[in-house]
Enzyme design. Structure first.
Site, PDB file in Angstrom:
ATOM      1  N   CYS A 230      25.524  28.781 -24.371  1.00 25.15           N
ATOM      2  CA  CYS A 230      25.725  27.345 -24.215  1.00 25.15           C
ATOM      3  C   CYS A 230      27.066  26.917 -24.794  1.00 25.15           C
ATOM      4  O   CYS A 230      27.660  25.955 -24.351  1.00 25.15           O
ATOM      5  CB  CYS A 230      24.623  26.573 -24.923  1.00 25.15           C
TER       6      CYS A 230
ATOM      7  N   SER B  17      10.285  31.105 -23.292  1.00 28.49           N
ATOM      8  CA  SER B  17      11.106  31.116 -22.093  1.00 28.49           C
ATOM      9  C   SER B  17      10.827  32.382 -21.296  1.00 28.49           C
ATOM     10  O   SER B  17      10.620  33.448 -21.866  1.00 28.49           O
ATOM     11  CB  SER B  17      12.577  31.061 -22.490  1.00 28.49           C
TER      12      SER B  17
ATOM     13  N   HIS C  94      12.898  33.769 -18.821  1.00 27.92           N
ATOM     14  CA  HIS C  94      14.017  34.637 -18.451  1.00 27.92           C
ATOM     15  C   HIS C  94      14.589  35.429 -19.618  1.00 27.92           C
ATOM     16  O   HIS C  94      15.582  36.123 -19.460  1.00 27.92           O
ATOM     17  CB  HIS C  94      15.102  33.831 -17.726  1.00 27.92           C
TER      18      HIS C  94
ATOM     19  N   ASN D 229      19.099  33.136 -31.983  1.00 24.15           N
ATOM     20  CA  ASN D 229      19.690  33.651 -30.747  1.00 24.15           C
ATOM     21  C   ASN D 229      21.053  34.287 -30.963  1.00 24.15           C
ATOM     22  O   ASN D 229      21.499  35.078 -30.165  1.00 24.15           O
ATOM     23  CB  ASN D 229      19.790  32.527 -29.712  1.00 24.15           C
TER      24      ASN D 229
ATOM     25  N   THR E 294       4.244  19.256  -9.792  1.00 22.76           N
ATOM     26  CA  THR E 294       3.643  20.445  -9.202  1.00 22.76           C
ATOM     27  C   THR E 294       4.221  21.704  -9.829  1.00 22.76           C
ATOM     28  O   THR E 294       5.431  21.822  -9.978  1.00 22.76           O
ATOM     29  CB  THR E 294       3.913  20.467  -7.686  1.00 22.76           C
TER      30      THR E 294
ATOM     31  N   ALA F  45      12.641  26.805 -22.041  1.00 21.24           N
ATOM     32  CA  ALA F  45      12.495  26.588 -23.479  1.00 21.24           C
ATOM     33  C   ALA F  45      13.145  25.277 -23.914  1.00 21.24           C
ATOM     34  O   ALA F  45      12.670  24.639 -24.852  1.00 21.24           O
ATOM     35  CB  ALA F  45      13.100  27.751 -24.243  1.00 21.24           C
ATOM     36  N   THR F  46      14.204  24.855 -23.230  1.00 27.75           N
ATOM     37  CA  THR F  46      14.837  23.589 -23.616  1.00 27.75           C
ATOM     38  C   THR F  46      13.890  22.426 -23.404  1.00 27.75           C
ATOM     39  O   THR F  46      13.753  21.562 -24.269  1.00 27.75           O
ATOM     40  CB  THR F  46      16.134  23.385 -22.806  1.00 27.75           C
TER      41      THR F  46
END
Lengths: 99, 486
Positions: free
Chosen positions: B410, B285, B287, B237, B325, B157-158
């Site tokens: 974070c 995202s 995860h 979040n 890739t 997502a970042t």
């Protein structure tokens, strides 16, 4: 051809057993909960699709519970160290008395 | 000591607690000493050193440490701990979620046999992986009712947020150098905006009200002729507040401004329809939805077309917007996770709402607690509660058997209070004393019961240590106290 009652019960028992084999508490509890939920909804007229899907799920559970056992971690603080497979019998009894 | 105008008893107790430490801020001091008191190892280490030095005092010392143990041990009151495991309960689902075993089952073949490069179009190894990737892309798109061709796989997502903000801003920036976002966004959005400001862009940071919601009228007023992008996160979040995405989308469409939303916490957890909600760009995202880490997806609308300047240039994979890739195991794991969140949505939602209500009701029954953020516009899997007169970090230290966080992962390394709670108008004390509980698919009711019990006990314990709390109990208004300088 729809699965017979016996086949469904056998699948249910196997799914419960495979779910129980998970080493990791949260996965074990989740799949046991899911099994109970899914098999409650198993009563439809034509359950062929659900039965075949259940067989596939059983395959996944067997493989993954085995992997889970290969990489064990400490037990969680909510888990009893002496826990045994006491739930399969109880769950099956409950399901048969329901039907 | 540094406090004045406090009753004698509490001063005595406070002095006893903080015997050896010199004058530090009184709040911080109290917090550290409380945390230290809970650390078994430091007590034991101290005991063993003194054992070597003074044999005679040995008996005395162990007696003392035993007495300490009895005082600070929380668990023994209601059960025999030796019969239970030691690993903490995981309640930090906003940081990351465990990988679902069904997702791992989908990923494993890619490590054993399906190793083709999905971009190799000349042989069967490439084709079979490519086929799986396209299936995954469809699964990811289906959750938000998008076309599979509108999904761009990225590293997370970042990267999505960076690509969306910088990409759109740099492409349209010559004519439209203005961006609107909110104060409660994730750090990666705010930091990208800061970088764009350095490049000469103008950024408006919309304030939020005490519920954490933005003012739609203010948003509409802030949109100018040279605005190119509005970026508002769907679910916060830290506090789990849901912004009115559909209304924001309507306003943006009306003014012909692109609308980007950071849905890392919202994807698969609240119903999202990119067409109904007029979303032009969306960050996802993997995860956060029980998929593997290291993969995310950016939704980029095709009609009307949104054009981006790519951050990563190269072989032109992913419509040229993100070269490099693809990682087939991660992409297909993500696809399976997306399929599962759609399939299990009702069951998961019901489960999470049940546990969330139980947790917040029980915790809010403790006196001097506060629920942070809006209660109506709220994702139930994220519960943020403030416990007054308790330092959040010291509560976390006392809760070694539960994996919790006082805010975003974070920023948890720094001790600064949450900027999100600040934006809501909370003061430092409240922001410091907040804890975030994340509930997910794999959380069980037994875990929630354990956490409720543990929090109740330890909040009480820490408050009993606190002279501030004692003063509150005596009916002293803390804001009237005059503190001596340190």
């Amino acid at each position: 051809m729809p699965a017979s009652r016996q086949q469904v019960l056998r699948l249910y028992r196997n799914v419960l057993r495979a779910s129980h084999e998970f080493e990791y508490y949260n996965f074990r509890e989740y799949f046991l909960r899911k099994a109970r939920r899914d098999f409650r909804a198993f009563k439809g007229e034509d359950n062929t699709e659900a039965y075949n899907d259940g067989l596939k799920q059983l395959g996944i559970l067997r493989r993954q519970s085995m992997i889970s056992q290969m990489y064990p971690f400490d037990k969680l603080v909510v888990e009893r160290l002496d826990e045994r497979h006491h739930e399969i019998g109880a769950a099956l009894d409950a399901s048969t008395s329901h039907n | 000591m540094s406090l004045i105008t406090i009753s004698d008893t509490s001063l005595m107790r406070f002095a006893q607690l903080t015997r050896s430490v010199a004058a530090v801020s009184s709040r911080r001091l109290f917090a550290t000493s409380a945390a230290r008191a809970t650390s078994q190892t430091s007590v034991n280490r101290m005991a063993s050193v003194q054992q070597q030095q003074q044999q005679q005092q040995q008996q005395l010392q162990t007696d003392e440490s035993k007495a300490n143990e009895g005082h600070i041990s929380f668990k023994n009151a209601y059960r025999d701990d030796s019969k239970f495991g030691k690993r903490p309960i995981y309640l930090d689902m906003q940081a990351t979620t465990p990988v679902d075993p069904r997702v791992l089952d989908k990923m494993l073949p890619f490590f054993t046999g399906l190793y083709g490069n999905p971009h190799s179009s000349t042989h069967a190894y490439g084709w079979e992986t490519d086929k799986e990737i396209e299936k995954a892309r469809k699964n990811v798109a289906d959750v938000i009712n998008a076309d599979p061709r509108e999904i761009i796989f990225t590293s997370g997502a970042t990267e999505c947020n960076n690509t969306a903000l910088k990409g759109v801003a740099r492409f349209y920036g010559k004519r439209k150098p203005h961006i609107i976002t909110t104060q409660t966004e994730h750090k990666c959005v705010l930091d990208s905006c800061r970088h764009l400001q350095d490049e000469g862009f103008e950024v408006t940071y919309l304030p939020v009200d005490t519920d954490g919601l933005i003012d739609l009228e203010l948003l509409e007023k802030s949109i100018r002729k040279d605005t190119c992008l509005v970026s508002v996160m769907a679910v916060n979040n830290e506090i789990g507040v849901e912004q009115p995405i559909e209304e924001i989308g309507r306003i943006c469409r009306k003014h012909k401004v692109f609308f980007h939303t950071d849905c890392a916490q919202a994807y698969g957890k609240i119903p999202i329809d990119v067409n109904k909600m007029n979303i032009d760009l969306m960050s996802i995202s993997s995860h956060k939805v029980y998929g593997p880490m290291g993969i995310g997806a950016l939704y980029v609308r095709r009609r009307p077309r949104v054009r981006l300047e790519p951050l990563i240039n190269g072989g032109g994979q992913e419509r040229g917007l993100r070269s490099g890739t693809l990682a087939p195991p991660l992409v297909c794991g993500f696809g399976e996770a997306a399929r599962l969140v759609r399939e299990e949505y009702d069951a998961d939602h019901e489960h999470i709402v049940k546990l969330s209500n139980k947790l917040s009701d029980s915790l809010l029954s403790i006196p001097y607690t506060q629920f942070n953020g809006s209660k109506e516009h709220h994702f139930p899997g994220c519960v943020n509660i403030s416990f007054s007169y308790v330092e959040g970090e010291s509560l976390l230290m006392a809760l070694k058997d539960v994996a919790l966080s006082s805010g975003s992962a974070c920023t948890s390394a720094s001790l600064e209070p949450s900027y999100v709670l600040h934006a809501l108008g909370a003061d430092d004390a409240l922001a410091h004393s907040s804890i975030r509980f994340g509930i997910g698919r794999f959380t069980t009711e037994a875990e929630i019961d354990y956490v409720i019990n543990a929090i109740k006990e330890r909040v009480q314990f820490l408050r009993d240590l606190s002279p501030l709390y004692e003063m509150v109990q005596q009916g002293i208004d803390l804001s009237t106290i005059q503190w001596a300088g340190h």
